[in-house]
Write a protein that holds these residues in place. Structure first.
Motif, short mmCIF file in Angstrom:
data_model
loop_
_atom_site.label_atom_id
_atom_site.label_comp_id
_atom_site.label_asym_id
_atom_site.label_seq_id
_atom_site.Cartn_x
_atom_site.Cartn_y
_atom_site.Cartn_z
N GLY A 197 0.80 -1.23 0.00
CA GLY A 197 0.00 0.00 0.00
C GLY A 197 0.84 1.28 0.00
O GLY A 197 0.29 2.38 0.05
N GLN A 198 2.14 1.13 -0.06
CA GLN A 198 3.00 2.33 -0.02
C GLN A 198 3.58 2.65 -1.40
O GLN A 198 3.71 1.76 -2.24
N ILE A 199 3.92 3.92 -1.61
CA ILE A 199 4.60 4.34 -2.84
C ILE A 199 5.74 5.30 -2.46
O ILE A 199 5.73 5.88 -1.37
N VAL A 200 6.68 5.46 -3.37
CA VAL A 200 7.77 6.41 -3.12
C VAL A 200 7.24 7.83 -3.30
O VAL A 200 6.42 8.09 -4.19
N ASN A 201 7.69 8.71 -2.47
CA ASN A 201 7.34 10.13 -2.54
C ASN A 201 7.98 10.78 -3.77
O ASN A 201 8.82 11.65 -3.66
N SER A 202 7.56 10.35 -4.94
CA SER A 202 8.25 10.82 -6.15
C SER A 202 7.96 12.30 -6.44
O SER A 202 8.81 13.01 -6.98
N ASN A 203 6.78 12.76 -6.07
CA ASN A 203 6.44 14.16 -6.38
C ASN A 203 7.43 15.15 -5.78
O ASN A 203 7.77 16.15 -6.41
N ALA A 204 7.87 14.86 -4.57
CA ALA A 204 8.79 15.81 -3.92
C ALA A 204 10.06 15.96 -4.76
O ALA A 204 10.59 17.07 -4.90
#
Ligand code: AMP
Ligand code: MG
Length: 409
Positions: A197-204
């Protein structure tokens, strides 16, 4: 019920650009000024060229002495960085290299290719125009002249002129520090493998890269978790910068807390939602003149809202006059149906063919799909009032990536 302003695409950008102002000045080393905007007038401290000098490798002589094709004895040599010790006497010549000061007594330079040297003398074939191949002191810039004005963009060409004028340091508009706060319980930072259920904080990272690309300074504040305390802490930290960008948590979901906490922290929400897709859920606020951009969480939405709304604002803060990428026509390949009443930003791939740009869809346009963003090199801005676009129709596009403002003077 509170009347909610939902601006059209262009209106939203206009409101944002009206809100932000250029920052103050700082003095930087010359090379640091590249891509930035001058905050001082530059007065030439000396003439350019500094002294009259030869534009060619050749012979310094008097034009009238060449008329009868006689041999002129070479009485001295002048190289760049040195100078002749003698003056050109009537009927003589001084051998001179490009950039060497023009000796006294001469009025023209004859290039090596146009002369014949033998036994210490030179003979010129053909006519000589008085003054030829001499670069006159001050013909480019006069001492005391204001050669560059405040608000001028510094490109490599301006750097050349500033260096010619001996400017080791110049005053330019300060680079804004731009805080980036990602929100969401599902996020992990780079270096951690996402669990279920997790994803990498790619937007930052993409937002930080975009901020850097414009010449501003990204400040990664970290992740605000989906609770009030964490939002309060991270957003308060982010508000210390010159501008704040948040990612996600600005929609109508149960855990979308960004707007509420921003307001709590004294940010006036100027608008929430824009008639644009992707990017509908974006909010814009201000606190004491500082802009706050609450961008949607889907990676494509955050990237494109940055491009369309945040980049122009940051460019204005950095003193640029040209803040919005120019649109130009391209021929749509394939048909497209869109919703009326909202501008649509379509990721396209431009190809130049038959004297025109063709705009091909870069792939599936879902806002969660990052690959299409990579495949695109431009955005087609499809107007709100239209519903259907046929193949072969002209649409307005702008390039993705690269810098705006690089053509301004
Ligand atoms: P939200 O607006 O919080 O509902 O988020 C919308 C979508 O964007 C969800 O699928 C999120 O998982 C995704 N998302 C949110 N934050 C980020 C982020 N920092 N990096 C990548 N995707 C994100
Ligand atoms: Mg969220």
């Amino acid at each position: 019920m509170e009347i909610q302003l939902i601006p059209a695409f262009e209106e939203a950008r206009r409101i944002i650009l009206e809100t932000v102002e250029p920052l103050g000045a700082e003095r930087v080393e010359l090379l640091e000024s590249l891509g930035r905007v001058l905050m001082e007038d530059i007065v030439a401290p000396w003439n350019l060229p500094r002294f009259s000098n030869s534009a060619m490798d050749g012979y310094a002589l008097r034009a009238e002495d060449c008329e009868d094709g006689r041999a002129l004895p070479i009485i001295d040599h002048a190289a760049a960085g040195g100078r002749a010790t003698k003056a050109v006497a009537p009927g003589t010549a001084i051998k001179i290299m490009t950039g060497a000061p023009v000796p006294d007594g001469c009025d023209s330079i004859v290039p090596i290719e146009r002369a014949e040297e033998q036994d210490g003398a030179v003979r010129v074939a053909g006519a000589v125009t008085r003054g030829q191949h001499i670069r006159l002191a001050g013909e480019d810039v006069r001492e005391g002249e204001t050669i560059l004005g405040a608000s001028r963009l510094v490109r490599p060409y301006e750097i050349n002129m500033l260096a010619c004028c001996g400017k080791e340091h110049v005053a330019v508009v300060r680079r804004p520090r731009v805080a980036i706060v990602a929100t969401g319980d599902e996020l992990v930072e780079l270096g951690k493998t996402p669990g279920p259920g997790q994803i990498v904080n790619s937007n930052a990272y993409s937002l930080a890269a975009a901020v850097s690309g414009l010449g501003a300074i990204p400040v990664l504040v970290g992740i605000a978790r989906d609770n009030l305390a964490s939002h309060r802490e991270k957003l308060a930290e982010g508000l210390k910068a010159d501008a704040l960008i948040t990612s996600a948590g600005v929609s109508v979901g149960d855990h979308d807390l960004v707007k509420k906490v921003l307001e709590e922290l004294g940010v006036e929400i100027v608008f929430w939602r824009v008639k644009v897709k992707p990017g509908k859920a974006m909010a814009f606020g201000k606190r004491e003149g500082k802009p706050v951009f609450a961008l949607p969480g889907n990676p494509v939405s955050s990237t494109l809202t940055f491009e369309e709304f945040v980049a122009p604002a940051l460019l204005k803060m950095m003193g640029h006059k040209e803040t919005v990428k120019p649109l130009f026509p391209a021929v749509l390949q394939g048909e497209l149906r869109k919703k009326k009443g909202q501008t649509q930003l379509m990721r396209v791939r431009l190809e130049y063919s038959g004297g025109k740009y063709l705009a091909l869809s870069a792939g599936k346009q879902d806002t969660g799909l990052v690959r299409t963003m990579m495949e695109a090199n431009a955005v087609a801005v499809l107007p709100a009032e239209r519903e259907f676009f046929a193949t072969g129709e002209e649409v307005q596009v702008h390039l993705l990536g690269g810098e705006v403002g690089m053509t301004e003077l």
